[in-house]
Design an enzyme around this catalytic site. Structure first.
Site, mmCIF file in Angstrom:
data_model
loop_
_atom_site.group_PDB
_atom_site.id
_atom_site.type_symbol
_atom_site.label_atom_id
_atom_site.label_comp_id
_atom_site.label_asym_id
_atom_site.label_seq_id
_atom_site.Cartn_x
_atom_site.Cartn_y
_atom_site.Cartn_z
ATOM 1 N N LYS A 124 -96.354 35.189 4.142
ATOM 2 C CA LYS A 124 -95.136 34.445 4.511
ATOM 3 C C LYS A 124 -94.290 35.261 5.493
ATOM 4 C CE LYS A 124 -91.717 31.774 4.715
ATOM 5 N NZ LYS A 124 -91.775 30.596 5.534
ATOM 6 N N CYS A 145 -84.328 31.322 7.991
ATOM 7 C CA CYS A 145 -85.456 32.179 7.594
ATOM 8 C C CYS A 145 -85.786 33.320 8.570
ATOM 9 C CB CYS A 145 -86.698 31.329 7.372
ATOM 10 S SG CYS A 145 -86.551 30.271 5.931
ATOM 11 N N ARG A 168 -77.192 27.702 9.083
ATOM 12 C CA ARG A 168 -77.387 29.132 8.844
ATOM 13 C C ARG A 168 -77.959 29.799 10.105
ATOM 14 N NH1 ARG A 168 -80.322 28.807 3.011
ATOM 15 N NH2 ARG A 168 -81.075 26.854 3.914
HETATM 16 N N1 LIG Z 1 -85.065 26.569 4.180
HETATM 17 C C1 LIG Z 1 -86.275 26.727 4.697
HETATM 18 O O1 LIG Z 1 -86.612 26.176 5.739
HETATM 19 C C2 LIG Z 1 -87.288 27.611 4.005
HETATM 20 C C3 LIG Z 1 -88.636 27.549 4.402
HETATM 21 C C4 LIG Z 1 -89.547 28.361 3.754
HETATM 22 C C5 LIG Z 1 -89.137 29.239 2.753
HETATM 23 N N2 LIG Z 1 -87.813 29.275 2.405
HETATM 24 C C6 LIG Z 1 -87.416 30.172 1.325
HETATM 25 O O2 LIG Z 1 -87.183 29.387 0.159
HETATM 26 C C7 LIG Z 1 -86.096 29.931 -0.600
HETATM 27 C C8 LIG Z 1 -85.023 28.878 -0.794
HETATM 28 O O3 LIG Z 1 -84.487 28.559 0.466
HETATM 29 P P1 LIG Z 1 -83.500 27.317 0.662
HETATM 30 O O4 LIG Z 1 -83.248 27.207 2.116
HETATM 31 O O5 LIG Z 1 -84.037 26.127 -0.082
HETATM 32 O O6 LIG Z 1 -82.200 27.881 -0.102
HETATM 33 P P2 LIG Z 1 -80.824 27.158 -0.402
HETATM 34 O O7 LIG Z 1 -79.793 28.191 -0.274
HETATM 35 O O8 LIG Z 1 -80.728 25.881 0.370
HETATM 36 O O9 LIG Z 1 -80.942 26.740 -1.931
HETATM 37 C C9 LIG Z 1 -81.004 27.632 -2.985
HETATM 38 C C10 LIG Z 1 -80.504 26.928 -4.243
HETATM 39 O O10 LIG Z 1 -80.716 27.804 -5.362
HETATM 40 C C11 LIG Z 1 -79.644 27.597 -6.272
HETATM 41 N N3 LIG Z 1 -79.567 28.711 -7.214
HETATM 42 C C12 LIG Z 1 -79.145 29.981 -6.993
HETATM 43 N N4 LIG Z 1 -79.246 30.707 -8.120
HETATM 44 C C13 LIG Z 1 -79.755 29.894 -9.075
HETATM 45 C C14 LIG Z 1 -80.104 30.079 -10.439
HETATM 46 N N5 LIG Z 1 -79.953 31.245 -11.040
HETATM 47 N N6 LIG Z 1 -80.596 29.030 -11.125
HETATM 48 C C15 LIG Z 1 -80.750 27.811 -10.512
HETATM 49 N N7 LIG Z 1 -80.449 27.585 -9.225
HETATM 50 C C16 LIG Z 1 -79.956 28.614 -8.508
HETATM 51 C C17 LIG Z 1 -78.421 27.469 -5.365
HETATM 52 O O11 LIG Z 1 -77.354 26.854 -6.036
HETATM 53 C C18 LIG Z 1 -79.006 26.619 -4.220
HETATM 54 O O12 LIG Z 1 -78.817 25.232 -4.457
HETATM 55 C C19 LIG Z 1 -85.627 31.185 0.171
HETATM 56 O O13 LIG Z 1 -86.266 32.315 -0.343
HETATM 57 C C20 LIG Z 1 -86.112 30.906 1.585
HETATM 58 O O14 LIG Z 1 -86.347 32.081 2.299
HETATM 59 C C21 LIG Z 1 -86.891 28.480 2.995
#
Ligand SMILES: NC(=O)c1ccc[n+]([C@@H]2O[C@H](COP(=O)([O-])OP(=O)(O)OC[C@H]3O[C@@H](n4cnc5c(N)ncnc54)[C@H](O)[C@@H]3O)[C@@H](O)[C@H]2O)c1
Length: 425
Positions: free
Chosen positions: A202, A258, A325
């Site tokens: 990743k 990301c 972001r």
């Molecule tokens: N956004 C993208 O395009 C993308 C693509 C690939 C990978 N990722 C990875 O996926 C992961 C998530 O990214 P995202 O963009 O969806 O994040 P985001 O910030 O949109 O969402 C994260 C969610 O997790 C929740 N959260 C935090 N702590 C928590 C807990 N203890 N229990 C339950 N919920 C909790 C938050 O309230 C939030 O709603 C990251 O590691 C990111 O690097 C993101």
């Protein structure tokens, strides 16, 4: 299957909706009560094409539920997927506090032979930390695996359904079988490997894509100084099959949720391991410095920003998302404010998000209002709506600064306007 997805952010909601659409029972879990309430009513708190319809379908069938209760969700699930955020810590490494907190919360409710899959982007070795936390709460047999996510915001549903590959980082046969079953309806190659390799894949994928952007930007800068044109150069190199014509985006540098943080994480890890001078460290520096350098350069060409009516088009980090972001606007607007430009901002979808950042900025109601009498229009994001701007609304002699290669210089100049792009003279 019954599964829980922890974290209903961009990744969590898409995964929840897609897995529910195949008939699985899915619990989308978040600590954010407002988000959970909104999702339970079928309202996705961000814009992502096709997502709200998909969520709505499974909500009405009853096999997709959103909850804040770890007990309700995890105690019924065979697979628990962690999809919480992993932002950069102050030293650039991935901050695992949400992953650890989620693990502490889920561990007491795990059933025998549950899979805990880490979908969040985390450094190789995180599985051991998650296993340690789980073993403090239960002696049930649990398999901790890695399921990295490769979707792109803006096309996330389609990317999930039609993935190029599904990477499964697991070593226990029973867990691999179950994960292959879960992903069976999705397109794409299945690639099974050890969890550390899945996690590194990743980071490597994002770092490589960020590197292509950094590389083509460096070539674009050289084009500007030598009379070459970057789009012609992309054709010149792209027909070489080793290189390809796809994924070349000269512009203001990479942003988004990301690339910046994942490059920083790999750079920080390299530094910690004693490698101060590698390409990742350099890429991060180059990308961080890029926007002010380009804006200074544009500023010189237009005779200074001070007092100019500047319209900024595109506030999200890319088209078809409300996600801001690391969006270019977050650097461009403060820069222009500092230079005392008179700013009008517009975005087709991300205006509400932008208003949280700059409540008193002037926002145009539509793209035409943004263009009216503008002396400078700077296109930051290639939203479809910006492909056919009514440039006649701008002040005669005004400047179109096209950072996304949406316009042809000659046709802009034929409308009594001046054109500035990236990688072209
Ligand atoms: N956004 C993208 O395009 C993308 C693509 C690939 C990978 N990722 C990875 O996926 C992961 C998530 O990214 P995202 O963009 O969806 O994040 P985001 O910030 O949109 O969402 C994260 C969610 O997790 C929740 N959260 C935090 N702590 C928590 C807990 N203890 N229990 C339950 N919920 C909790 C938050 O309230 C939030 O709603 C990251 O590691 C990111 O690097 C993101």
């Amino acid at each position: 299957m019954t599964i829980t997805i922890i974290g209903t952010g961009f990744v969590g909601v898409v995964s929840s909706a897609v897995f529910a659409s195949f008939g699985n029972v899915v619990y989308g879990l978040d600590v954010d009560e407002v988000k959970v309430r909104s999702l339970s009513e079928g309202k996705v708190p961000f814009f992502e094409p096709e997502l709200e319809e998909l969520v709505g379908k499974s909500l009405s069938k009853g096999n997709l539920r959103f909850t804040t209760s770890y007990e309700e969700a995890v105690s019924q699930s065979e697979i628990v997927i962690i999809a919480v955020g992993t932002p950069s810590a102050a030293d650039g490494t991935a901050d695992l506090k949400y992953v650890k907190a989620a693990t502490e919360s889920l561990a007491p409710y795990l059933q025998e032979k549950t899979i805990v899959a880490i979908k969040s982007t985390v450094p190789p070795g995180t599985n051991r930390q998650v296993e340690e936390i789980i073993s403090k709460h239960t002696d049930k047999e649990v398999s901790v695996v890695s399921l990295p996510e490769f979707l792109r915001e803006g096309v996330a549903v389609s990317d999930t359904l039609h993935a190029d590959r599904v990477v499964i980082g697991a070593t226990q046969e029973w867990a691999i079988e179950k994960l292959l079953d879960l992903h069976e309806p999705l397109d794409g190659e299945r690639v099974v490997m050890r969890p550390e390799s899945a996690q590194m894949s990743k980071y490597a994928a994002n770092a490589y894509l960020a590197m292509r952007i950094t590389f083509i930007n460096q070539i674009a800068d050289l084009c500007e100084k030598t009379g070459a044109d970057i789009l012609e150069v992309i054709d010149g190199i792209g027909f070489d099959k080793r290189i390809g014509r796809h994924y070349w985006y000269p512009g203001l540098g990479y942003g988004g949720s990301c690339f910046p943080k994942d490059v920083k994480e790999l750079a920080a890890v390299s530094k910690k391991l004693g490698d101060e001078n590698n390409i990742l460290v350099l890429m991060d520096h180059i990308n961080e410095a890029r926007i002010p350098v380009k804006l200074n350069d544009f500023g010189e060409k237009i005779g200074g920003w001070e007092g100019k009516q500047v319209s900024v088009l595109g506030l999200s980090f890319k088209p078809n998302t409300t996600d801001m972001r690391e969006a270019p606007s977050l650097k461009v607007i403060p820069y222009l404010q500092e230079k005392n430009a008179i700013i009008k901002a517009y975005d087709p979808k991300a205006m509400d998000e932008a208003k949280k950042v700059w409540p008193s900025l002037f926002y145009a109601n539509d793209v035409n209002e943004a263009l009216d009498q503008a002396e400078v229009v700077i296109v930051l994001v290639e939203w479809d709506e910006f492909a056919n701007l009514d440039l006649g609304r701008m002040k005669d002699g005004g400047w179109l600064i096209d950072t996304r290669q949406m316009y042809d210089k000659k046709s802009v100049e034929s409308q009594q306007l001046q054109y500035l792009g990236i990688g072209t003279v």
